[in-house]
Design a protein around this motif. Sequence first.
Motif, mmCIF file in Angstrom:
data_model
loop_
_atom_site.group_PDB
_atom_site.id
_atom_site.type_symbol
_atom_site.label_atom_id
_atom_site.label_comp_id
_atom_site.label_asym_id
_atom_site.label_seq_id
_atom_site.Cartn_x
_atom_site.Cartn_y
_atom_site.Cartn_z
ATOM 1 N N GLU A 166 -30.003 -61.129 68.176
ATOM 2 C CA GLU A 166 -30.483 -59.737 67.602
ATOM 3 C C GLU A 166 -30.591 -58.919 68.803
ATOM 4 O O GLU A 166 -31.292 -59.196 69.961
ATOM 5 C CB GLU A 166 -31.669 -59.899 66.947
ATOM 6 C CG GLU A 166 -32.357 -58.604 66.298
ATOM 7 C CD GLU A 166 -33.701 -58.537 65.690
ATOM 8 O OE1 GLU A 166 -34.144 -57.440 65.383
ATOM 9 O OE2 GLU A 166 -33.996 -59.434 65.674
ATOM 10 N N ALA B 299 -22.619 -54.312 66.845
ATOM 11 C CA ALA B 299 -23.003 -55.385 66.079
ATOM 12 C C ALA B 299 -21.790 -55.900 65.092
ATOM 13 O O ALA B 299 -21.006 -54.864 64.971
ATOM 14 C CB ALA B 299 -23.872 -54.531 65.018
ATOM 15 N N SER C 134 -23.283 -55.554 53.429
ATOM 16 C CA SER C 134 -24.322 -55.054 54.526
ATOM 17 C C SER C 134 -23.803 -54.724 55.858
ATOM 18 O O SER C 134 -24.312 -54.285 56.747
ATOM 19 C CB SER C 134 -25.318 -56.166 54.769
ATOM 20 O OG SER C 134 -24.565 -57.510 55.520
ATOM 21 N N TYR C 135 -22.381 -54.874 55.926
ATOM 22 C CA TYR C 135 -21.532 -54.643 57.081
ATOM 23 C C TYR C 135 -21.127 -53.185 56.984
ATOM 24 O O TYR C 135 -20.114 -52.881 56.312
ATOM 25 C CB TYR C 135 -20.657 -55.441 57.131
ATOM 26 C CG TYR C 135 -19.709 -55.372 58.493
ATOM 27 C CD1 TYR C 135 -20.243 -55.149 59.813
ATOM 28 C CD2 TYR C 135 -18.564 -54.943 58.332
ATOM 29 C CE1 TYR C 135 -19.350 -55.162 61.036
ATOM 30 C CE2 TYR C 135 -17.629 -54.697 59.572
ATOM 31 C CZ TYR C 135 -18.031 -54.804 61.053
ATOM 32 O OH TYR C 135 -17.368 -54.456 61.920
ATOM 33 N N SER D 196 -24.778 -57.243 60.268
ATOM 34 C CA SER D 196 -26.280 -56.725 59.851
ATOM 35 C C SER D 196 -26.946 -57.666 58.981
ATOM 36 O O SER D 196 -26.205 -58.181 57.972
ATOM 37 C CB SER D 196 -26.566 -55.383 59.809
ATOM 38 O OG SER D 196 -25.902 -55.012 58.262
ATOM 39 N N SER D 197 -28.372 -58.047 59.077
ATOM 40 C CA SER D 197 -28.760 -58.734 58.125
ATOM 41 C C SER D 197 -30.318 -58.292 57.833
ATOM 42 O O SER D 197 -30.819 -57.364 58.581
ATOM 43 C CB SER D 197 -28.662 -60.145 58.439
ATOM 44 O OG SER D 197 -29.273 -61.017 57.388
ATOM 45 N N THR D 198 -30.949 -58.981 56.808
ATOM 46 C CA THR D 198 -32.225 -58.809 56.639
ATOM 47 C C THR D 198 -33.111 -60.031 56.065
ATOM 48 O O THR D 198 -32.396 -60.809 55.417
ATOM 49 C CB THR D 198 -32.758 -57.669 55.686
ATOM 50 O OG1 THR D 198 -33.911 -57.354 55.540
ATOM 51 C CG2 THR D 198 -32.050 -58.028 54.205
ATOM 52 N N ALA E 93 -34.094 -54.692 58.801
ATOM 53 C CA ALA E 93 -32.734 -55.128 58.889
ATOM 54 C C ALA E 93 -32.622 -55.195 60.474
ATOM 55 O O ALA E 93 -33.389 -54.384 61.280
ATOM 56 C CB ALA E 93 -31.829 -54.206 58.511
ATOM 57 N N ARG F 166 -19.355 -47.841 63.826
ATOM 58 C CA ARG F 166 -20.603 -47.841 64.378
ATOM 59 C C ARG F 166 -19.943 -47.486 65.941
ATOM 60 O O ARG F 166 -20.984 -46.853 66.683
ATOM 61 C CB ARG F 166 -21.153 -49.157 64.515
ATOM 62 C CG ARG F 166 -21.701 -49.639 63.214
ATOM 63 C CD ARG F 166 -22.247 -50.906 63.126
ATOM 64 N NE ARG F 166 -22.674 -51.354 61.910
ATOM 65 C CZ ARG F 166 -23.641 -52.026 61.540
ATOM 66 N NH1 ARG F 166 -24.687 -52.635 62.544
ATOM 67 N NH2 ARG F 166 -24.048 -52.403 60.219
ATOM 68 N N GLU G 50 -29.564 -56.050 63.583
ATOM 69 C CA GLU G 50 -27.961 -56.319 63.696
ATOM 70 C C GLU G 50 -27.822 -57.416 64.993
ATOM 71 O O GLU G 50 -28.359 -57.477 65.761
ATOM 72 C CB GLU G 50 -27.706 -54.866 64.619
ATOM 73 C CG GLU G 50 -27.695 -53.584 63.335
ATOM 74 C CD GLU G 50 -26.980 -52.503 63.866
ATOM 75 O OE1 GLU G 50 -26.948 -52.175 65.132
ATOM 76 O OE2 GLU G 50 -26.579 -51.626 62.884
#
Length: 293
Positions: free
Chosen positions: A128, A142, A283-284, A145-147, A238, A290, A240
Amino acid sequence: MRGTKSIQRIRLLSLFTLIGSIMLAGCTVNSNDRVPTPNMGVNPYRVNTGYLLRNAVERGTLRIATERDYPPFSYHGTGGRLTGFDVEVAEEVARHMELKAEFVETEWKNLLPGLTEGKYDAVFNQIEDRPDRRALYDFSVAYLSSTPVLLVRSDEDQVRTFPDIKGKRVGLNPTGTYNDIAKKHGAIIVPVKYIYDAARMLARSELDAIISDPLSVTNLKQQFPDMPVTTVQSANQAFEVSAAFVKGNPDLVAAVDNALATMQQDGTYLTIWNKYFGDAPSSYKGIHDRKNK
């Protein structure tokens, strides 16, 4: 006259020194910029920074560290071959840089310290990008990305939200964000390295809940579709995931960023994603988008 000339020479030398100092001062850049100065930010350590990309090109290999024991991101698959989502992304990054990936397998606790010790060029291992890490390390754009998510048994009706885990047995990989969430809500932490093992323990009522990430859950459901577990809540945070590098190598960071952007454009990234997680990455947000924000 000889004494006068000496004084003049001294004056001229002093003048040149002063001019040089002013010019150097004028060239100083903001400390937040990535500048390839020797040992920038890592002076107490043993690595000599600023030459990693050049050395990689001369060797023909990009030295990449990974944990080797963190499925589905990095693990030993059929025949003992190192594989996983992060491993395949790293392999393709190296290929897009016209280099060969040379993997260095190590434990989680040694991944980032190994960068400052010069053992490898980059880390691809669900790292991260956090402000507290940027004192010593730089990060790529990144690549996902996640949570954090909360899993319970399918017939569970007492645990539906994170606050409900107070006093409950919660299985998790006891590093980083998941551990912090469990402590915050007063859970009884049960260290379980693999989500597959944690899911089986949950199904047998040996755990009350699991904290993991949605990608690991997706991979779990693909392999064990009848596993009686379900996601009941996602955290309102979240994170990255990026490749990590020791500071002082902006050319290497830029090269990896460009490779990741190219992989997103040419479909390579999506091919790897589909192999491990199925559908397109909702989620990406897109590496290329970016990168150009």
